[in-house]
Write a protein that holds these residues in place. Structure first.
Motif, PDB file in Angstrom:
ATOM      1  N   ALA A 153      19.230  33.837  69.232  1.00 23.84           N
ATOM      2  CA  ALA A 153      20.148  32.721  69.475  1.00 23.84           C
ATOM      3  C   ALA A 153      19.980  32.175  70.884  1.00 23.84           C
ATOM      4  O   ALA A 153      20.093  30.963  71.111  1.00 23.84           O
ATOM      5  CB  ALA A 153      21.592  33.179  69.246  1.00 23.84           C
ATOM      6  N   GLN A 154      19.694  33.036  71.838  1.00 22.76           N
ATOM      7  CA  GLN A 154      19.517  32.594  73.219  1.00 22.76           C
ATOM      8  C   GLN A 154      18.260  31.747  73.375  1.00 22.76           C
ATOM      9  O   GLN A 154      18.263  30.740  74.083  1.00 22.76           O
ATOM     10  CB  GLN A 154      19.494  33.806  74.145  1.00 22.76           C
ATOM     11  CG  GLN A 154      20.852  34.495  74.255  1.00 22.76           C
ATOM     12  CD  GLN A 154      20.796  35.836  74.939  1.00 22.76           C
ATOM     13  OE1 GLN A 154      19.714  36.338  75.262  1.00 22.76           O
ATOM     14  NE2 GLN A 154      21.948  36.454  75.147  1.00 22.76           N
ATOM     15  N   VAL A 155      17.183  32.130  72.692  1.00 23.15           N
ATOM     16  CA  VAL A 155      15.966  31.320  72.743  1.00 23.15           C
ATOM     17  C   VAL A 155      16.211  29.964  72.080  1.00 23.15           C
ATOM     18  O   VAL A 155      15.737  28.925  72.558  1.00 23.15           O
ATOM     19  CB  VAL A 155      14.792  32.058  72.080  1.00 23.15           C
ATOM     20  CG1 VAL A 155      13.572  31.141  71.954  1.00 23.15           C
ATOM     21  CG2 VAL A 155      14.425  33.295  72.898  1.00 23.15           C
ATOM     22  N   ALA A 156      16.974  29.953  70.975  1.00 23.39           N
ATOM     23  CA  ALA A 156      17.320  28.682  70.331  1.00 23.39           C
ATOM     24  C   ALA A 156      18.127  27.800  71.276  1.00 23.39           C
ATOM     25  O   ALA A 156      17.936  26.582  71.335  1.00 23.39           O
ATOM     26  CB  ALA A 156      18.104  28.945  69.045  1.00 23.39           C
ATOM     27  N   ALA A 157      19.032  28.407  72.053  1.00 22.33           N
ATOM     28  CA  ALA A 157      19.842  27.646  73.015  1.00 22.33           C
ATOM     29  C   ALA A 157      18.972  27.124  74.159  1.00 22.33           C
ATOM     30  O   ALA A 157      19.165  26.001  74.637  1.00 22.33           O
ATOM     31  CB  ALA A 157      20.977  28.514  73.550  1.00 22.33           C
TER      32      ALA A 157
END
Length: 202
Positions: free
Chosen positions: A170-174
């Protein structure tokens, strides 16, 4: 305990340590914008992207998380698929190619003797996950024109995108999302100066 016994115990410990399971590393890449890939225009105005600089603390394979006490935490088993100093400019350029189909967009350094009519330089000041799990991107940029590199526009952008604490996917997507937001901002400005159709929604 004599020396021979101590040596035997040390050997057993080393063998056990070498057999202990290790956590496999997970590798990530940023995602470009959703717009369909296009064949880069050869007849439109030429926009060169770069140089794009990143701060030294990002010059490592691991993802970096920023703590509340201003310390940096390196996520040892969560790594980028290629160095960010190469990956970030490549995805930024790819985004601009997709967002500006009427322009000829290429990345720095230029090939041959020709130089682009317009040049977009970016200085990334921050690109990480904060203590609350938010992706943060801070950057300065300049849009230049002509051989004399006349300044047409400049700006400083700060973007945040929430994500789940501890969820590195999720952090990479953000992080991809804040890069997309910067890309759209730069594409709108470039479209204005190059007199081409701006990205949809602009």
């Amino acid at each position: 305990m004599n020396a021979l016994a101590r040596s035997g115990l040390a050997l057993v410990w080393l063998l056990q340590a070498s057999c202990a399971p290790t956590t496999p590393a997970t590798f990530y890449l940023l995602t470009p914008v959703a717009e369909s890939p296009v064949v880069n225009s050869l007849d439109g105005p030429w926009l060169g992207v770069g140089p794009v600089s990143l701060p030294g603390y990002l010059d490592r394979p691991q993802m970096v998380l920023r703590q509340a006490n201003r310390e940096l935490e390196v996520a040892g088993f969560h790594r980028w698929g290629e160095p960010l100093r190469e990956h970030f400019p490549r995805v930024l350029t790819d985004n601009l190619v997709r967002l500006l189909p009427e322009a000829r967009v290429s990345s720095y350094p230029w090939r041959g003797q020709l130089v682009p009519g317009h040049q977009l330089t970016v200085e990334v000041l921050r690109f990480d996950i904060d203590a609350d799990g938010n992706a943060v991107l801070e950057a300065n940029w300049e849009l230049l024109a002509g051989e004399k590199r006349t300044l047409l526009a400049r700006g400083r952008e700060v973007y945040r995108e929430s994500s789940a604490l501890g969820d590195h996917h999720a952090q990479v997507a953000a992080l991809s999302k804040v890069l997309e937001t910067l890309s759209r901002r730069l594409a709108r400005e470039a479209a204005l100066q190059l007199k081409v159709i701006p990205p949809s929604g602009s």
